[in-house]
Scaffold this motif. Structure first.
Motif, mmCIF file in Angstrom:
data_model
loop_
_atom_site.group_PDB
_atom_site.id
_atom_site.type_symbol
_atom_site.label_atom_id
_atom_site.label_comp_id
_atom_site.label_asym_id
_atom_site.label_seq_id
_atom_site.Cartn_x
_atom_site.Cartn_y
_atom_site.Cartn_z
ATOM 1 N N ASN A 1 0.803 -1.232 0.000
ATOM 2 C CA ASN A 1 0.000 0.000 0.000
ATOM 3 C C ASN A 1 0.828 1.270 0.000
ATOM 4 O O ASN A 1 0.490 2.257 0.657
ATOM 5 C CB ASN A 1 -0.929 0.018 1.227
ATOM 6 C CG ASN A 1 -1.854 -1.169 1.239
ATOM 7 O OD1 ASN A 1 -2.356 -1.585 0.202
ATOM 8 N ND2 ASN A 1 -2.086 -1.719 2.409
ATOM 9 N N ARG B 1 -6.130 4.594 -4.011
ATOM 10 C CA ARG B 1 -7.348 3.872 -4.342
ATOM 11 C C ARG B 1 -8.480 4.889 -4.451
ATOM 12 O O ARG B 1 -8.482 5.898 -3.753
ATOM 13 C CB ARG B 1 -7.679 2.853 -3.251
ATOM 14 C CG ARG B 1 -6.640 1.750 -3.071
ATOM 15 C CD ARG B 1 -7.067 0.829 -1.950
ATOM 16 N NE ARG B 1 -7.286 1.555 -0.702
ATOM 17 C CZ ARG B 1 -7.914 1.062 0.358
ATOM 18 N NH1 ARG B 1 -8.411 -0.160 0.328
ATOM 19 N NH2 ARG B 1 -8.053 1.792 1.455
ATOM 20 N N ASP B 2 -9.447 4.606 -5.302
ATOM 21 C CA ASP B 2 -10.561 5.543 -5.493
ATOM 22 C C ASP B 2 -11.251 5.886 -4.181
ATOM 23 O O ASP B 2 -11.627 7.037 -3.940
ATOM 24 C CB ASP B 2 -11.587 4.954 -6.474
ATOM 25 C CG ASP B 2 -11.092 4.973 -7.912
ATOM 26 O OD1 ASP B 2 -9.972 5.459 -8.132
ATOM 27 O OD2 ASP B 2 -11.818 4.493 -8.801
ATOM 28 N N ILE B 3 -11.394 4.885 -3.323
ATOM 29 C CA ILE B 3 -12.114 5.103 -2.068
ATOM 30 C C ILE B 3 -11.386 6.071 -1.150
ATOM 31 O O ILE B 3 -11.982 6.687 -0.260
ATOM 32 C CB ILE B 3 -12.359 3.750 -1.350
ATOM 33 C CG1 ILE B 3 -13.384 3.924 -0.227
ATOM 34 C CG2 ILE B 3 -11.054 3.203 -0.804
ATOM 35 C CD1 ILE B 3 -13.796 2.611 0.406
ATOM 36 N N ASP B 4 -10.070 6.221 -1.350
ATOM 37 C CA ASP B 4 -9.274 7.095 -0.483
ATOM 38 C C ASP B 4 -9.104 8.505 -1.040
ATOM 39 O O ASP B 4 -8.543 9.370 -0.368
ATOM 40 C CB ASP B 4 -7.885 6.492 -0.267
ATOM 41 C CG ASP B 4 -7.931 5.179 0.488
ATOM 42 O OD1 ASP B 4 -8.806 5.045 1.361
ATOM 43 O OD2 ASP B 4 -7.110 4.294 0.186
ATOM 44 N N LYS B 5 -9.569 8.737 -2.246
ATOM 45 C CA LYS B 5 -9.341 10.032 -2.889
ATOM 46 C C LYS B 5 -10.281 11.112 -2.352
ATOM 47 O O LYS B 5 -11.455 10.869 -2.089
ATOM 48 C CB LYS B 5 -9.516 9.910 -4.401
ATOM 49 C CG LYS B 5 -8.392 9.149 -5.089
ATOM 50 C CD LYS B 5 -8.538 9.186 -6.605
ATOM 51 C CE LYS B 5 -7.373 8.500 -7.276
ATOM 52 N NZ LYS B 5 -7.483 8.544 -8.754
ATOM 53 N N THR B 6 -9.735 12.303 -2.199
ATOM 54 C CA THR B 6 -10.510 13.463 -1.770
ATOM 55 C C THR B 6 -10.920 14.272 -2.992
ATOM 56 O O THR B 6 -10.540 13.942 -4.129
ATOM 57 C CB THR B 6 -9.671 14.360 -0.849
ATOM 58 O OG1 THR B 6 -8.565 14.893 -1.612
ATOM 59 C CG2 THR B 6 -9.128 13.575 0.327
ATOM 60 N N TRP C 1 -9.497 14.133 -7.030
ATOM 61 C CA TRP C 1 -10.305 13.986 -8.236
ATOM 62 C C TRP C 1 -10.165 15.197 -9.141
ATOM 63 O O TRP C 1 -10.216 15.075 -10.378
ATOM 64 C CB TRP C 1 -11.775 13.753 -7.872
ATOM 65 C CG TRP C 1 -12.041 12.408 -7.291
ATOM 66 C CD1 TRP C 1 -12.506 12.114 -6.044
ATOM 67 C CD2 TRP C 1 -11.835 11.147 -7.937
ATOM 68 N NE1 TRP C 1 -12.607 10.770 -5.860
ATOM 69 C CE2 TRP C 1 -12.208 10.140 -7.011
ATOM 70 C CE3 TRP C 1 -11.379 10.765 -9.201
ATOM 71 C CZ2 TRP C 1 -12.131 8.779 -7.322
ATOM 72 C CZ3 TRP C 1 -11.310 9.408 -9.508
ATOM 73 C CH2 TRP C 1 -11.682 8.442 -8.585
ATOM 74 N N LYS D 1 -16.690 12.586 -10.827
ATOM 75 C CA LYS D 1 -16.392 12.354 -9.414
ATOM 76 C C LYS D 1 -16.435 13.660 -8.625
ATOM 77 O O LYS D 1 -16.872 13.692 -7.475
ATOM 78 C CB LYS D 1 -15.020 11.708 -9.273
ATOM 79 C CG LYS D 1 -14.951 10.278 -9.770
ATOM 80 C CD LYS D 1 -15.740 9.350 -8.871
ATOM 81 C CE LYS D 1 -15.525 7.902 -9.287
ATOM 82 N NZ LYS D 1 -16.292 6.963 -8.409
ATOM 83 N N ASP E 1 -19.968 14.477 -7.929
ATOM 84 C CA ASP E 1 -20.518 13.543 -6.954
ATOM 85 C C ASP E 1 -20.123 13.940 -5.534
ATOM 86 O O ASP E 1 -20.952 13.959 -4.618
ATOM 87 C CB ASP E 1 -20.024 12.132 -7.261
ATOM 88 C CG ASP E 1 -20.554 11.109 -6.273
ATOM 89 O OD1 ASP E 1 -21.783 11.000 -6.134
ATOM 90 O OD2 ASP E 1 -19.736 10.424 -5.629
ATOM 91 N N ILE E 2 -18.843 14.284 -5.335
ATOM 92 C CA ILE E 2 -18.372 14.657 -4.007
ATOM 93 C C ILE E 2 -19.001 15.975 -3.560
ATOM 94 O O ILE E 2 -19.421 16.127 -2.410
ATOM 95 C CB ILE E 2 -16.840 14.762 -3.978
ATOM 96 C CG1 ILE E 2 -16.227 13.375 -4.134
ATOM 97 C CG2 ILE E 2 -16.364 15.404 -2.670
ATOM 98 C CD1 ILE E 2 -14.717 13.363 -4.120
ATOM 99 N N ARG F 1 -22.419 15.705 -2.242
ATOM 100 C CA ARG F 1 -22.502 15.136 -0.901
ATOM 101 C C ARG F 1 -21.872 16.032 0.163
ATOM 102 O O ARG F 1 -22.227 15.956 1.335
ATOM 103 C CB ARG F 1 -21.816 13.761 -0.878
ATOM 104 C CG ARG F 1 -22.562 12.703 -1.669
ATOM 105 C CD ARG F 1 -21.919 11.328 -1.566
ATOM 106 N NE ARG F 1 -20.745 11.195 -2.431
ATOM 107 C CZ ARG F 1 -19.507 11.142 -2.008
ATOM 108 N NH1 ARG F 1 -19.245 11.250 -0.715
ATOM 109 N NH2 ARG F 1 -18.504 10.992 -2.847
#
Length: 236
Positions: A114, A120-125, A129, A137, A140-141, A144
């Motif tokens: 790691n 990873r996409d899940i860790d990106k702020t 993006w 993306k 989307d962020i 939210r």
């Protein structure tokens, strides 16, 4: 144990050197973002964490190189070497087929989990993006969490600064439409217009001006026009 660890590190150094040499044959196939990524890892692996002053912001190429290196934070040299080697392997999986590597070298590299620069996409702020230019993306962020538009990095750069630096027009429009302040300043007093002008993004400059961007001075007394080429200066 100490001798074994020294041998592992020595082998890792040799593998890293071979990977760096091999990258020269691949450089023409890489885009600027990939080259900057390798530059940052190479500096981290050979020098350590970035401890040099940030270049003047109008030194575009030097600034991007510094940012690529600085972004790695306190990553250790061995970790940076491992990440560099794996990145070369992704570009050319057969590059080391003729190399005579000891088994311990493979263990050393495999024990760096790691640590790839690519998140990873899940860790990106939102900032990540924006740097990728992924408008979907970004939207989307923001949908939210609108407050993320005002979250800066260590240099005080907001999403609109990064988007303007990269010239990502759709992303810039998305940010502005959702309340991003076009005249927001980073730690150096630079605005999105400063970045767009210094990088030569004419369409971005036109758009920012159309939504109220101002030619203000940064902390060094420089305006966007002061660092623009003739074409961009004419717009300003």
């Amino acid at each position: 144990m100490a001798n074994s660890e020294s041998a592992d590190i020595s082998q890792l150094d040799k593998t890293f050197d071979r990977a760096a040499d091999h990258l020269q044959s691949l450089a023409s196939q890489l885009d600027s973002g990939q080259l900057l990524g390798f530059y940052g890892l190479y500096k981290q692996a050979t020098v350590g964490p970035c401890d040099t002053p940030r270049p003047s912001w109008y030194q575009t190429q030097a600034k991007h190189k510094w940012e690529a290196w600085k972004a790695l934070g306190d990553m250790g040299k061995e970790v940076a070497m491992g990440s560099y080697i794996r990145a070369v392997g992704k570009l050319d999986p057969t590059w080391e087929k003729d190399a005579r590597l000891g088994s311990q070298a493979w263990v050393t590299v495999s024990r760096l989990p790691n640590t790839d620069v690519e998140l990873r996409d899940i860790d990106k702020t939102l900032l990540d993006w924006v740097k990728d230019g992924d408008e979907e993306k970004v939207r989307d962020i923001i949908a939210r969490d609108r407050k993320s538009i005002n979250v800066s990095d260590d240099s005080g750069m907001l999403p609109i600064h990064w988007a303007s630096d990269r010239g990502y027009m759709p992303t810039i429009k998305c940010l502005v439409e959702n309340g991003a302040e076009v005249n927001a300043r980073d730690n150096e007093g630079q605005t999105a217009l400063h970045y767009a002008a210094s990088c030569g993004h004419a369409e971005v400059v036109k758009y920012l001006l159309s939504v109220g961007a101002q030619c203000v001075k940064d902390n060094d007394g420089m305006t966007p026009k002061d660092v623009a080429d003739e074409q961009i200066a004419a717009l300003l």
